[in-house]
Scaffold this motif. Structure first.
Motif, mmCIF file in Angstrom:
data_model
loop_
_atom_site.group_PDB
_atom_site.id
_atom_site.type_symbol
_atom_site.label_atom_id
_atom_site.label_comp_id
_atom_site.label_asym_id
_atom_site.label_seq_id
_atom_site.Cartn_x
_atom_site.Cartn_y
_atom_site.Cartn_z
ATOM 1 N N TRP A 35 11.391 -3.519 23.438
ATOM 2 C CA TRP A 35 10.237 -2.719 23.862
ATOM 3 C C TRP A 35 9.381 -2.333 22.659
ATOM 4 O O TRP A 35 8.145 -2.417 22.715
ATOM 5 N N GLU A 38 7.316 -5.248 21.476
ATOM 6 C CA GLU A 38 6.218 -5.541 22.407
ATOM 7 C C GLU A 38 5.071 -4.544 22.281
ATOM 8 O O GLU A 38 3.902 -4.898 22.504
ATOM 9 N N HIS A 39 5.398 -3.299 21.933
ATOM 10 C CA HIS A 39 4.384 -2.243 21.893
ATOM 11 C C HIS A 39 3.988 -1.857 20.466
ATOM 12 O O HIS A 39 3.291 -0.853 20.269
ATOM 13 N N ALA A 69 2.503 2.630 31.797
ATOM 14 C CA ALA A 69 2.864 1.214 31.780
ATOM 15 C C ALA A 69 4.027 0.960 30.832
ATOM 16 O O ALA A 69 4.929 0.154 31.129
ATOM 17 N N ALA A 70 4.030 1.649 29.700
ATOM 18 C CA ALA A 70 5.108 1.462 28.722
ATOM 19 C C ALA A 70 6.433 1.974 29.267
ATOM 20 O O ALA A 70 7.492 1.370 29.028
ATOM 21 N N ARG A 72 7.269 2.080 32.476
ATOM 22 C CA ARG A 72 7.712 1.125 33.485
ATOM 23 C C ARG A 72 8.338 -0.106 32.837
ATOM 24 O O ARG A 72 9.299 -0.685 33.347
ATOM 25 N N ARG A 73 7.811 -0.498 31.676
ATOM 26 C CA ARG A 73 8.356 -1.666 30.998
ATOM 27 C C ARG A 73 9.764 -1.402 30.453
ATOM 28 O O ARG A 73 10.650 -2.237 30.621
ATOM 29 N N GLN A 76 12.181 -1.411 33.260
ATOM 30 C CA GLN A 76 12.468 -2.778 33.693
ATOM 31 C C GLN A 76 13.458 -3.460 32.754
ATOM 32 O O GLN A 76 14.438 -4.077 33.193
ATOM 33 N N LEU A 77 13.203 -3.348 31.453
ATOM 34 C CA LEU A 77 14.084 -3.988 30.476
ATOM 35 C C LEU A 77 15.508 -3.460 30.580
ATOM 36 O O LEU A 77 16.476 -4.232 30.559
#
Length: 219
Positions: A35, A38-39, A69-70, A72-73, A76-77
């Protein structure tokens, strides 16, 4: 050492999950490092963040417009990566010793993530499960433990909170509960609790008419 808890009787035992009942650390590290990459967040390890809700951690690094959004990501991960999630020593016996109404799990996971890890580990959960998305303020605020006690129909001040992280212990103390720490993710010197043991294999819960006592395995 359990000396400070010796002789005390509790209405219920409120357990943290990750690092207390189950070992999810490798999966957590993998998810958060991915994460962060990605961010574009300077997070090379999850150390120091353990025990806090993901939404609060996201808010430390990203501006408000990017947080939803972050979050939620990362949810998910983490939900998708349950490889290697297992129960910790003593967990099965600890939960089996406590009848309905005497135990709850109080976690900083959201409900979907908690269900994923419970399923992956084979953990048999008690009837009360409090997750981060069920309270306004997560650990280290007392809200999760207060809600768990309420659902069990007891006062938090009559409960024993079992935790592995400073944030969770702070939440338990703020709720008025006694605290027992396990040194699965932190050193004993980092844990402010009434008693500290290595894992739940180092304690035994004994249920009587008046409630629950915590003793040494041979006690």
């Amino acid at each position: 050492m359990l000396d400070t808890l010796e002789g005390r009787v509790f209405a219920a035992v409120l357990f943290d999950m990750d690092g207390t009942l189950i070992d999810s650390h490798p999966a957590v590290e993998r998810s958060w490092v991915r994460w962060a990459q990605e961010h574009d967040v300077p997070l090379s390890s999850f150390a120091g963040m353990h025990g806090r809700p993901a939404a609060d951690i996201v808010a430390l690094f990203l501006p408000p417009e990017r947080r939803e959004a972050a979050f939620r990501r990362i949810e998910q991960l983490e939900t998708e990566d349950t490889d290697g999630v297992v129960v910790l020593p003593g967990t099965v016996d600890a939960l089996a010793a406590l009848p309905p109404g005497r135990a709850a799990i109080v976690t900083s996971c959201t409900a979907p993530l908690a269900r994923a890890r419970i399923g992956a580990s084979g953990l048999v959960q008690p009837s009360v499960l409090v997750t981060a998305d069920q309270v306004t303020a997560g650990k280290p605020a007392p809200d999760p433990y207060l809600l768990a006690a309420q659902r069990l129909g007891v006062s938090a001040a009559q409960c024993l909170v079992v935790e592995d992280a400073p944030a969770g212990l702070a939440a338990g103390r703020a709720a008025g509960a006694a605290t027992l720490a396990v040194t699965v993710t932190h050193k004993a010197s980092e844990l402010d609790a009434d008693a500290v043991v290595e894992t739940l294999a180092d304690v035994r819960f004994v249920v009587g008419d008046g409630g629950v006592r915590v003793v040494a395995p041979s006690g």
